[in-house]
Design a protein around this motif. Structure first.
Motif, PDB file in Angstrom:
ATOM      1  N   ILE A 169      53.097  -8.110  77.276  1.00  0.00           N
ATOM      2  CA  ILE A 169      52.546  -8.723  76.064  1.00  0.00           C
ATOM      3  C   ILE A 169      53.515  -8.564  74.891  1.00  0.00           C
ATOM      4  O   ILE A 169      53.788  -9.515  74.154  1.00  0.00           O
ATOM      5  CB  ILE A 169      51.169  -8.120  75.726  1.00  0.00           C
ATOM      6  CG1 ILE A 169      50.159  -8.437  76.835  1.00  0.00           C
ATOM      7  CG2 ILE A 169      50.676  -8.629  74.377  1.00  0.00           C
ATOM      8  CD1 ILE A 169      48.803  -7.791  76.636  1.00  0.00           C
ATOM      9  N   GLN A 170      54.058  -7.344  74.719  1.00  0.00           N
ATOM     10  CA  GLN A 170      55.005  -7.096  73.633  1.00  0.00           C
ATOM     11  C   GLN A 170      56.271  -7.941  73.781  1.00  0.00           C
ATOM     12  O   GLN A 170      56.763  -8.535  72.821  1.00  0.00           O
ATOM     13  CB  GLN A 170      55.373  -5.611  73.603  1.00  0.00           C
ATOM     14  CG  GLN A 170      54.233  -4.688  73.215  1.00  0.00           C
ATOM     15  CD  GLN A 170      54.615  -3.218  73.351  1.00  0.00           C
ATOM     16  OE1 GLN A 170      55.047  -2.768  74.417  1.00  0.00           O
ATOM     17  NE2 GLN A 170      54.471  -2.465  72.270  1.00  0.00           N
ATOM     18  N   LEU A 171      56.792  -8.003  75.019  1.00  0.00           N
ATOM     19  CA  LEU A 171      57.999  -8.777  75.256  1.00  0.00           C
ATOM     20  C   LEU A 171      57.740 -10.269  75.080  1.00  0.00           C
ATOM     21  O   LEU A 171      58.589 -11.004  74.554  1.00  0.00           O
ATOM     22  CB  LEU A 171      58.536  -8.497  76.663  1.00  0.00           C
ATOM     23  CG  LEU A 171      59.178  -7.122  76.862  1.00  0.00           C
ATOM     24  CD1 LEU A 171      59.454  -6.866  78.341  1.00  0.00           C
ATOM     25  CD2 LEU A 171      60.470  -6.987  76.055  1.00  0.00           C
ATOM     26  N   ALA A 172      56.568 -10.738  75.513  1.00  0.00           N
ATOM     27  CA  ALA A 172      56.228 -12.156  75.344  1.00  0.00           C
ATOM     28  C   ALA A 172      56.176 -12.515  73.864  1.00  0.00           C
ATOM     29  O   ALA A 172      56.648 -13.593  73.457  1.00  0.00           O
ATOM     30  CB  ALA A 172      54.893 -12.452  76.019  1.00  0.00           C
ATOM     31  N   GLU A 173      55.618 -11.621  73.046  1.00  0.00           N
ATOM     32  CA  GLU A 173      55.571 -11.863  71.603  1.00  0.00           C
ATOM     33  C   GLU A 173      56.974 -11.871  71.010  1.00  0.00           C
ATOM     34  O   GLU A 173      57.311 -12.711  70.171  1.00  0.00           O
ATOM     35  CB  GLU A 173      54.711 -10.794  70.925  1.00  0.00           C
ATOM     36  CG  GLU A 173      53.228 -10.916  71.232  1.00  0.00           C
ATOM     37  CD  GLU A 173      52.416  -9.810  70.600  1.00  0.00           C
ATOM     38  OE1 GLU A 173      53.019  -8.880  70.008  1.00  0.00           O
ATOM     39  OE2 GLU A 173      51.163  -9.865  70.677  1.00  0.00           O
ATOM     40  N   GLU A 174      57.824 -10.929  71.460  1.00  0.00           N
ATOM     41  CA  GLU A 174      59.191 -10.852  70.938  1.00  0.00           C
ATOM     42  C   GLU A 174      59.980 -12.123  71.238  1.00  0.00           C
ATOM     43  O   GLU A 174      60.696 -12.649  70.377  1.00  0.00           O
ATOM     44  CB  GLU A 174      59.921  -9.654  71.546  1.00  0.00           C
ATOM     45  CG  GLU A 174      61.382  -9.564  71.097  1.00  0.00           C
ATOM     46  CD  GLU A 174      62.175  -8.498  71.821  1.00  0.00           C
ATOM     47  OE1 GLU A 174      63.422  -8.494  71.680  1.00  0.00           O
ATOM     48  OE2 GLU A 174      61.558  -7.671  72.539  1.00  0.00           O
ATOM     49  N   PHE A 175      59.854 -12.640  72.464  1.00  0.00           N
ATOM     50  CA  PHE A 175      60.623 -13.817  72.871  1.00  0.00           C
ATOM     51  C   PHE A 175      59.906 -15.131  72.591  1.00  0.00           C
ATOM     52  O   PHE A 175      60.472 -16.202  72.808  1.00  0.00           O
ATOM     53  CB  PHE A 175      60.970 -13.718  74.357  1.00  0.00           C
ATOM     54  CG  PHE A 175      62.044 -12.722  74.671  1.00  0.00           C
ATOM     55  CD1 PHE A 175      63.389 -13.071  74.570  1.00  0.00           C
ATOM     56  CD2 PHE A 175      61.727 -11.423  75.054  1.00  0.00           C
ATOM     57  CE1 PHE A 175      64.389 -12.152  74.854  1.00  0.00           C
ATOM     58  CE2 PHE A 175      62.722 -10.496  75.339  1.00  0.00           C
ATOM     59  CZ  PHE A 175      64.066 -10.860  75.230  1.00  0.00           C
ATOM     60  N   GLY A 176      58.662 -15.060  72.102  1.00  0.00           N
ATOM     61  CA  GLY A 176      57.925 -16.263  71.762  1.00  0.00           C
ATOM     62  C   GLY A 176      57.558 -17.122  72.952  1.00  0.00           C
ATOM     63  O   GLY A 176      57.651 -18.354  72.885  1.00  0.00           O
ATOM     64  N   VAL A 177      57.145 -16.470  74.054  1.00  0.00           N
ATOM     65  CA  VAL A 177      56.791 -17.204  75.273  1.00  0.00           C
ATOM     66  C   VAL A 177      55.438 -16.722  75.775  1.00  0.00           C
ATOM     67  O   VAL A 177      54.877 -15.752  75.270  1.00  0.00           O
ATOM     68  CB  VAL A 177      57.852 -17.012  76.383  1.00  0.00           C
ATOM     69  CG1 VAL A 177      59.194 -17.590  75.938  1.00  0.00           C
ATOM     70  CG2 VAL A 177      57.987 -15.528  76.757  1.00  0.00           C
ATOM     71  N   SER A 178      54.915 -17.397  76.788  1.00  0.00           N
ATOM     72  CA  SER A 178      53.657 -16.976  77.384  1.00  0.00           C
ATOM     73  C   SER A 178      53.850 -15.725  78.229  1.00  0.00           C
ATOM     74  O   SER A 178      54.977 -15.398  78.631  1.00  0.00           O
ATOM     75  CB  SER A 178      53.095 -18.097  78.264  1.00  0.00           C
ATOM     76  OG  SER A 178      53.925 -18.288  79.403  1.00  0.00           O
TER      77      SER A 178
END
Length: 242
Positions: free
Chosen positions: A35-44
């Motif tokens: 979830i944190q990485l998805a938010e950082e990279f702006g992806v699902s």
């Protein structure tokens, strides 16, 4: 000419792989969660999951149930290149940010022997490229390759391309997708090429990888022998039980 764009999850995997090699994450600390990485990279979250699965398959990270995702200690051994048994990436992609130089020793078009024709599934009258290259990583000789490629399939190959990345040319310029390979890995004694170009002593073993590489249409395009310095490579096998 193809301008096929790399999928987002592969680009993210490339970035996280780079961070791991640069030791941007602590070895004993779990990576940020999906979830944190998805938010950082702006992806699902699904895209991030696919990116992390690539790194799991490469043997760079592993998951502990209930504790998170961790980096394998071997990922920090920068003096050796880790080759995963299932991957079909070329050396250019495997080495990360390290410099790569290719010296072309031989490059000619000829008719194949029966052995080469059988592996490439072509007739004896179909021409092939015969290529011998030495690959230097950070100006050190790492591997010497003897490669046969189907000339009518991999068109337009030149010395200039061979001095860079053949696989990049095949995928980005010719528009093909490289999907699989069949490899046989064996130990061998050094021959005259190994001694001359890889600086091997007579007592130094060589790791030879014989392989046939296939395109997405099922056609084999490469039959090759890559002879690696024993002190510069680690070959890993990843088996996942589902």
């Amino acid at each position: 000419m193809s301008t096929k764009k790399k999928p987002k999850y592969e680009s993210i995997a490339d970035e996280i792989r780079h961070r791991i090699h640069e030791q941007a994450y602590e070895l004993e600390t779990p990576l940020p969660d999906e979830i944190q990485l998805a938010e950082e990279f702006g992806v699902s979250r699904m895209t991030m999951k696919r990116a992390l699965e690539i790194l799991v398959m490469e043997g760079l990270i592993y998951r502990k149930r209930g504790k998170g995702t961790f980096i394998l200690p071997a990922s920090f051994q920068k003096e050796r290149i880790n080759i995963i048994s299932k991957e079909t990436r070329g050396l250019t992609q495997v080495i990360g940010d390290r410099s790569l130089r290719s010296e072309v020793l031989d490059f000619e078009v000829k008719f194949p022997t029966q052995e080469v024709a059988d592996h490439l599934m072509i007739e004896l009258t179909e021409p092939v490229y015969e290529i011998r290259r030495v690959r230097y990583v950070d100006e050190e000789p790492y591997v010497i390759e003897l490669t046969y490629m189907v000339a009518n399939l991999i068109t337009g190959l030149s010395r200039k391309i061979l001095e860079k990345s053949v696989y990049s040319y095949i995928q980005e310029e010719l528009g093909y997708t490289i999907t699989s390979s069949h490899k046989m890995i064996r130990a061998d004694k050094p021959d005259e090429y190994d001694q001359r170009y890889l600086k091997n002593d007579l007592t130094d073993p060589i790791i030879e990888v014989e392989q046939v590489v296939y395109l997405s249409n099922g056609k084999p395009f490469e039959y090759s022998f890559a002879r690696h310095r024993y002190d510069k490579f680690v070959f890993s096998s990843v088996n996942i039980v589902r």
